[in-house]
Design an enzyme around this catalytic site. Structure first.
Site, mmCIF file in Angstrom:
data_model
loop_
_atom_site.group_PDB
_atom_site.id
_atom_site.type_symbol
_atom_site.label_atom_id
_atom_site.label_comp_id
_atom_site.label_asym_id
_atom_site.label_seq_id
_atom_site.Cartn_x
_atom_site.Cartn_y
_atom_site.Cartn_z
ATOM 1 N N SER B 164 0.835 -1.195 0.000
ATOM 2 C CA SER B 164 0.000 0.000 0.000
ATOM 3 C C SER B 164 0.879 1.257 0.000
ATOM 4 O O SER B 164 1.741 1.385 -0.859
ATOM 5 C CB SER B 164 -0.938 -0.040 1.213
ATOM 6 N N ARG B 234 -11.838 6.559 9.750
ATOM 7 C CA ARG B 234 -11.343 5.187 9.782
ATOM 8 C C ARG B 234 -12.389 4.212 9.241
ATOM 9 O O ARG B 234 -12.064 3.252 8.545
ATOM 10 C CB ARG B 234 -10.956 4.819 11.220
ATOM 11 N N ASP B 329 -8.601 -6.699 -4.582
ATOM 12 C CA ASP B 329 -8.208 -5.369 -4.092
ATOM 13 C C ASP B 329 -8.723 -4.309 -5.067
ATOM 14 O O ASP B 329 -8.241 -4.214 -6.192
ATOM 15 C CB ASP B 329 -6.672 -5.316 -3.998
ATOM 16 N N HIS B 362 -7.932 -5.320 -0.267
ATOM 17 C CA HIS B 362 -6.633 -4.694 -0.098
ATOM 18 C C HIS B 362 -5.899 -5.232 1.133
ATOM 19 O O HIS B 362 -4.687 -5.415 1.117
ATOM 20 C CB HIS B 362 -6.840 -3.179 0.017
ATOM 21 N N ASP B 363 -6.655 -5.475 2.209
ATOM 22 C CA ASP B 363 -6.067 -5.969 3.455
ATOM 23 C C ASP B 363 -5.331 -7.292 3.301
ATOM 24 O O ASP B 363 -4.552 -7.662 4.179
ATOM 25 C CB ASP B 363 -7.165 -6.159 4.511
#
Lengths: 213, 389
Positions: B164, B234, B329, B362-363
């Site tokens: 990232s 967040r 992602d 993405h994680d």
């Protein structure tokens, strides 16, 4: 290769025949791109045995991942889409083993190979082999043997050609055939290498070393 | 769940004694400002070998920090990349000397908004920088890390690895200090921050700005934090780190404490999860740092730094690259990694590329992805074998 440690000789011995023949055509220390490199067997051989700067492209993700996990410079990609992004003359040899018949635009792929490489080395299964001709003649069905083992409706081999077809394409495109040979299905170099007609009948695979005219 | 004033208001982050290198002469930034002194907080794992050839720099993402592979001093949770960094792991601390620094602009001890503000002579002004901390870029972050790497006596990094925003730093390292980077692994990243990603960041920043407790960035004056705004930021960001499939698998349309809709005070499990993510985040991250770092990501455009061409950043580079992306992602989609690979090919660079099949979004780069781990571990072993590290 007298100095090779035993495990490497083992690898080389077990390497697919066409890969071994291709490896023989590559000069030591060359910059090489192997298109359709699978798990990177040939690349690894060229790096270790010939001190080549060898890289690969593989369309199958599992194979590409195997190659990367083995520390080899392989990208997931395909010949039709990715060759256009390399600069002119980036490689001494661009290899395409048993893949030409499976790409979408074989003619464009060959053009790209000879744009980004000084030489192209191409191997493909010969659709003119007598067994295929015989099967088609006698049974009237699409060939079904060890090499052509997928049904017509699911084969990835969408552009099969014969050795003579390939000679004709090279002539049309103005490519110089520097070397060529045909091998039989037992994997030995064939005695009919002087005659494209006989090679086209008895050769199970064609192998060509080309450069631009 | 949001604090309603009175006694629930959260205090600023607990002060922690981070391991730091401090450079009195400071760092000149892309924006023209100088941060002096420059503090770089960092952690190391494993041992630097005698040849000093086995150092691997790990670059952290937006809300990560230097506590890669150990219990976090603030949260008490495991390090953020313990799946990848540690003994016998792909980044093997038995083999490599692993360094990770808190980014410039961060809030875990490196120079950044919550740290003591200094004047142009480097004299402390008795207040935090807050929003007066200068705008930083990914390249500034990398220059700060370079100071640390020099300070640690590392002449060349065996590898720079990060996902990232960490991947952006990896690319910047390879472009700015090519002779110092034997191998580079930019993971789940891109050569520029897309309009969509900037847009999501702006939603997060707007949430912080809109919280009255933010007070124009001077929340430190009365010991409060913009808890609601940062928490919403967040929550939005967290959605972008996951995938529709992962959310569906984990939560579906399930309700908390009810089997069917009551039309009273139903809470979907996914809502409750996001609120929890927001509420824990504000206890470990500084709002002004969040603004500074999201801006740095938004500024990132490697091509723009090299005459409009990514390939120009890597031409003639001897660095070996491993580019990896994850199929689900959508924040840094595979196409952006593929574009990077093509630019590297155009530069005749040595590159490996894999797209990992996963539904974790993405994680995924942070999670248990055995195929990715095998590819990264094999890549690093190959590079180490080549240079004899």
């Amino acid at each position: 290769m007298p100095d090779a440690p035993p495990d490497i000789r083992f690898v080389a011995k077990n390497m697919r025949l066409d890969l071994r023949l291709i490896a023989e055509m590559v000069a030591p220390g060359a910059r090489v791109l192997d298109i359709g490199c699978g798990d990177g067997q040939l690349i690894e051989h060229l790096i270790r045995e010939k001190g080549a700067d060898a890289r690969g492209i593989e369309i199958d993700m599992a194979e590409a991942t195997e190659a990367v996990a083995a520390g080899l410079p392989v990208i997931h990609g395909d010949a039709d889409a990715d060759l256009a992004h390399y600069p002119d003359g980036a490689f001494d040899y661009v290899l395409l083993s048993r893949t030409l018949q499976a790409v979408e635009r074989p003619r464009e792929v060959l053009r790209q190979m000879l744009r980004i490489g000084r030489h192209a080395i191409v191997s493909f299964p010969n659709f003119g082999h007598w067994q295929l001709r015989w099967q088609l003649l006698v049974t009237g069905r699409m060939p079904d043997n060890e090499t052509w083992d997928r049904k017509w409706y699911e084969t990835p081999n969408i552009h099969p050609c014969t050795i003579r077809d390939f000679f004709a394409l090279c002539e049309m495109e103005g490519y110089v055939v520097e070397r060529w040979l045909a091998v039989d299905d037992k994997g030995l170099r064939s005695p009919w290498k002087r005659s494209p007609w006989l090679a086209n009948l008895f050769g199970e695979q064609g192998l060509f070393l080309l450069r631009k005219g | 769940m949001a604090a309603t004033g009175m006694t629930q208001a959260l205090a600023p982050l607990q002060p922690i004694d981070h391991q730091r290198a401090v450079f009195a002469d400071g760092l000149a930034l892309d924006c023209g400002a100088v941060v002096a002194p420059l503090a770089v907080a960092y952690r190391t794992y494993g041992k630097l070998n005698a040849a000093r050839s086995n150092a691997v720099l790990v670059c952290h993402a937006l809300t990560g920090d230097q506590y890669v592979a150990e219990t976090h001093p603030l949260t008490g949770k495991p390090g953020w990349w313990e799946a990848v960094v540690g003994p016998g792991k792909p980044i093997d601390t038995d083999r490599y000397f692993v360094v990770c620094a808190n980014v410039l602009g961060g809030c875990m001890g490196s120079s950044g908004p919550p740290e003591q503000m200094t004047d142009s002579e480097g004299r402390p002004l008795g207040r935090p920088w807050g929003t007066d901390f200068p705008n930083v870029t990914i390249r500034d972050m990398v220059r700060a890390q370079k100071r640390l790497v020099d300070h640690l006596g590392i002449p060349r990094l065996l590898a720079v690895v990060g996902g990232s925003m960490g991947g952006m730093q990896v690319l910047e390292w390879a472009a700015t200090y090519p002779d110092m980077v034997v191998a580079a692994a930019p993971i789940a990243t891109a050569t520029y921050h897309s309009a969509q990603n900037i847009a999501f960041h702006e939603v997060g920043r707007a949430a912080v700005h809109g919280d009255p407790d933010w007070k124009g960035g001077r929340y430190w004056e009365d010991g409060r934090i913009p808890e609601k705004g940062l928490s919403v930021a967040r929550m939005v960001a967290h959605i972008t780190y996951l995938s529709e499939a992962a959310l569906g698998r984990k939560f579906g349309r399930r309700l908390r404490g009810a089997s069917a809709l009551t039309f009273l005070e139903d809470v979907f499990e996914v809502e409750s999860y996001l609120r929890y993510q927001g509420s824990t985040f504000v206890r470990r991250f500084d709002a002004n740092s969040y603004l500074t770092i999201t801006r740095a990501m938004d500024y990132f455009d490697l091509a723009a730094e090299h005459g409009g061409e990514v390939a120009a950043a890597f031409r003639g580079s001897a660095t070996r690259f491993l580019v990896a992306s994850f199929s689900s992602d959508w924040l840094f989609p595979t196409e952006e990694s593929r574009a990077l690979v093509r630019a590297l090919n155009a530069a005749a660079a040595n590159v490996s590329f894999v797209e990992i099949a996963t539904d974790k979004g993405h994680d995924a780069f942070l999670l248990d992805e055995p195929v990715f781990h095998r590819a990264l571990g094999g890549f690093l072993r190959g590079v180490a074998a080549k240079v004899g590290a």
